[in-house]
Enzyme design. Structure first.
Site, short mmCIF file in Angstrom:
data_model
loop_
_atom_site.label_atom_id
_atom_site.label_comp_id
_atom_site.label_asym_id
_atom_site.label_seq_id
_atom_site.Cartn_x
_atom_site.Cartn_y
_atom_site.Cartn_z
N GLU A 96 -10.10 -0.92 -9.25
CA GLU A 96 -11.15 -0.80 -8.23
C GLU A 96 -12.49 -1.40 -8.68
OE1 GLU A 96 -11.09 3.35 -7.04
OE2 GLU A 96 -9.49 2.92 -5.63
N GLU A 104 -2.31 2.67 -3.80
CA GLU A 104 -2.56 4.10 -4.00
C GLU A 104 -2.78 4.76 -2.64
OE1 GLU A 104 -5.91 5.08 -6.44
OE2 GLU A 104 -5.48 3.52 -7.90
#
Ligand code: GAL
Length: 664
Positions: free
Chosen positions: A147, A303
């Site tokens: 991320e 995710e």
């Protein structure tokens, strides 16, 4: 990507557990149909406990164990969480805020992307991992960092300032050009030496917007440079393995168009708030962005949470069936893989109250049963692999415009891009019209309808592209405060919106934003009246015709929404924010004119329909978000891949039920 089945699995953090648990993990993964895990994402200090010590033995054993159980590995470079020894030995790794405060070790993502020490050590561990595991039979994909541009989105340290100056020198080559582009005659901001330029650190009043905009561009480029550096290393050792980094939906600090063009496969982390009754719309919009970023190629849901997260103020469980519904939504919208954070719920640390595929309570739990059932069901969809979703409608999204639009010192700081995108997306979602997102400089001719909400900042190439799209027969809906500034955030003179005035057939004389408590109404030419809010453009018609006009205030009676024909196309202009009914009315007309067909015109409320196509194979996904049992009319014959049932006329869905119908 070259997987025989849809990908199923999650982040696996075995370093948090004693080794005897790993064997149980591998066995249970096999039981749950897991075929890929993302390994090592936060394992830097375990792999490299001190600067001169590397320990790969445990990872060797794990890779072998997973392979023996048929579980493939998406191996991560662990660079999102620098170890304590690195931070202590090289304090320049730590990021600094705009007021000069240091952000310390003890959490994660505590690094400055411009720190030479960080970059050097990150490159080294990436190379060591690549060299060691490139030929391991379990390794199927590389996952870089985690991320990017989250936690720390920008760093204001001196190294960052120096890197910013270098970036500016590359961009402008001369200070004269920089001064011109930044408009530095304003407030005596002229620069006569590169060393005088700083990041937009905390200042007494509004900071030069062009400087802020370049700073946003620079930061996004810097995160991408971190990714590129590692990707080049991984590619060198593993030229045939795909490399990805996980996105975060509509994440403002990183220009994902640029990122996606450097990745081999797009992957995303999606955590809808299921307390929000519109979560499926928000989440659908994110899935559509991912598909669009990868130019419609399959992407991976990297995710999602099996049930609750732990980082919202209050964290809803996903009710029975909802995790499955979220998973199929991603697949329906173009994903070829569904993964979770994380495999086994943690015992310690900041995420121990976050759900895992394997809960603290073990296998005798609802969540485990749902996880296992889904993993064992997905292989029924092998024929869906690599099929694509096609859309006739695109919503224009440009990260640079997003940054520029939301800089301070605007007519209204209440104007934010995402709610405006959503206002157009939602009615289309509700009637099962599939939407792509498109960069304004991309080929728009493949869309029957292009919607450009608040395209405030446009460069010359965007101007040409959009005007040409309409001229050649496209249908455009453009909303207020578009075409106002150039790429330096300087006004495009000659009346708003200067570059689109001719195409739109109008002139905007002034903007009239509203406070939160005030609204206006607009009356459509067919007599219907709608509320409108946030903003009104005061419009003078040239060639365009009003299709709705304001009813109140000093501009009452003047045009609020207009239509113009330009070349072979149609241009609609929306000078305000109509309420939900107004938006539905508008889009219904526009879609009719553009000949846009929903996947089905008579789906019951709360049913989401998508279509994936691969050559002659076509699949309809039907997802029931309502709490009622519904009957969904399916106009063509087919069979439900999940149940094997023949479909002739309609399919019955339980609440949260899903059908994947391969059409005959
Ligand atoms: C993601 C992150 C994971 C984990 C997860 C929790 O944003 O990549 O590492 O923290 O959130 O929901």
């Amino acid at each position: 990507m070259n997987f025989p089945h849809l990908i199923y699995g999650g982040d696996y953090n075995p370093e948090q557990w004693p080794e005897d648990i790993w064997i149980e993990d591998a066995r249970l993964m096999q039981e749950a149909g897991v075929n890929l895990v993302s390994l090592g994402i936060f394992a830097w200090s375990k792999i490299q406990p001190t600067q001169n010590e590397f320990d790969f033995d445990w990872l060797d054993r794990l890779m072998d164990l997973l392979h023996a159980h048929g579980v493939n590995v998406n191996l991560a470079t662990p660079t999102a969480s620098p170890p304590a020894w690195l931070v202590r030995g090289y304090p320049d790794v730590l990021p600094v805020t705009d007021t000069g405060a240091t952000l310390w070790h003890g959490s994660r993502r505590h690094y400055c992307p411009h720190s030479i020490s960080y970059r050097k050590h990150a490159a080294e561990i990436a190379a060591r991992l690549a060299e060691r595991y490139t030929n391991h039979p379990a390794l199927k994909m590389w996952h870089v960092d985690n991320e990017y541009a989250s936690g720390v989105t920008e760093c204001f340290c001196d190294a960052s300032a120096a890197a910013f100056r270098e970036w500016l020198k590359q961009k402008y080559s001369s200070l004269d050009r920089l001064n011109e582009s930044w408009g530095t005659t304003f407030w005596s901001q002229h620069y006569s030496d590169w060393e005088e330029i700083h990041p937009p650190r905390k200042a007494p009043a509004a900071i030069n917007p062009s400087q802020q905009l370049d700073w946003a561009r620079f930061n996004s480029d810097s995160w991408l440079a971190c990714f590129d550096e590692q990707k080049a290393i991984l590619n060198k050792f593993s030229p045939n393995l795909p490399v990805t980094t996980n996105f975060m939906g509509f994440h403002k600090p990183a220009d994902y168009w640029k990122f996606a063009s450097h990745e081999d496969v797009v992957s995303n982390d999606n955590y809808p708030d299921t307390f929000d009754p519109e979560w499926m719309v928000q989440s659908g919009m994110i899935c559509d962005l991912m598909r669009s970023l990868g130019d419609r190629h399959p992407w991976i849901l990297m995710e999602q949470s099996p049930t609750h997260v732990n980082w919202r103020q209050r964290n809803p469980t996903k009710r029975p069936g909802v995790m499955r519904l979220c998973s199929y939504q991603a697949i329906a919208r173009g994903a070829d893989g569904v993964m979770f954070f994380q495999w086994r719920a943690s015992k310690a640390g900041a995420e121990k109250h976050h759900s895992g595929m394997l809960p603290h309570g073990g296998t005798d739990t609802r969540v485990w049963r749902e996880v296992k059932a889904l993993g064992n069901e997905l292989p029924k969809l092998d024929s869906v692999l690599a099929s694509q979703v096609k859309a006739d409608v695109a919503i224009v999204l440009d990260w640079e415009n997003w940054w520029a639009l939301e800089l301070d010192s605007k007519p209204s700081n209440d104007l934010k891009l995402l709610p405006q995108l959503y206002a157009y997306y939602k009615p289309l979602f509700d009637c099962n019209i599939t939407v792509d997102f498109a960069h304004p400089e991309s080929d728009l001719s493949r869309y029957k309808l292009v919607i450009a909400p608040n395209l405030y900042m446009v460069n010359d190439s965007t101007v040409k592209n959009i005007n040409r799209y309409v001229e050649n027969g496209g249908n455009l809906v453009m909303s207020f405060f578009s075409g106002i500034v150039d790429q330096n955030e300087q006004i495009r003179l000659d009346g708003y919106p200067a570059p689109f005035r001719e195409m739109l057939g109008l002139l905007v004389e002034e903007y009239a934003p509203y406070p939160e408590t005030l609204t206006n109404t607009i009356r459509a030419t067919n007599g219907r009246s709608f509320e409108c809010m946030l903003w009104s453009d005061v419009i003078h018609l040239k060639n365009a015709k009003a299709i709705a006009s304001y009813e109140q205030d000093y501009y009452a009676g003047s045009a609020a929404i207009t239509h113009n024909t330009f070349g072979k196309g149609n241009a609609f202009y929306v000078g305000t924010v109509p309420d939900k009914n107004g938006m539905e009315w508008l889009l219904e007309q526009v879609c009719r004119m553009a000949d846009i067909q929903p996947i089905s015109t008579n789906a019951p409320a709360g049913v989401e329909l998508l279509q994936r196509v691969n050559g002659n194979s076509s699949f309809i996904f039907a997802l029931n978000h309502s709490n009622e049992k519904v009957n969904v009319p399916i106009e063509r014959r087919g069979s439900d891949l999940l149940t094997g049932t023949e479909i002739n006329g309609s399919v019955a869905l339980e609440p949260s039920g899903v059908a994947v119908i391969q059409l005959k």
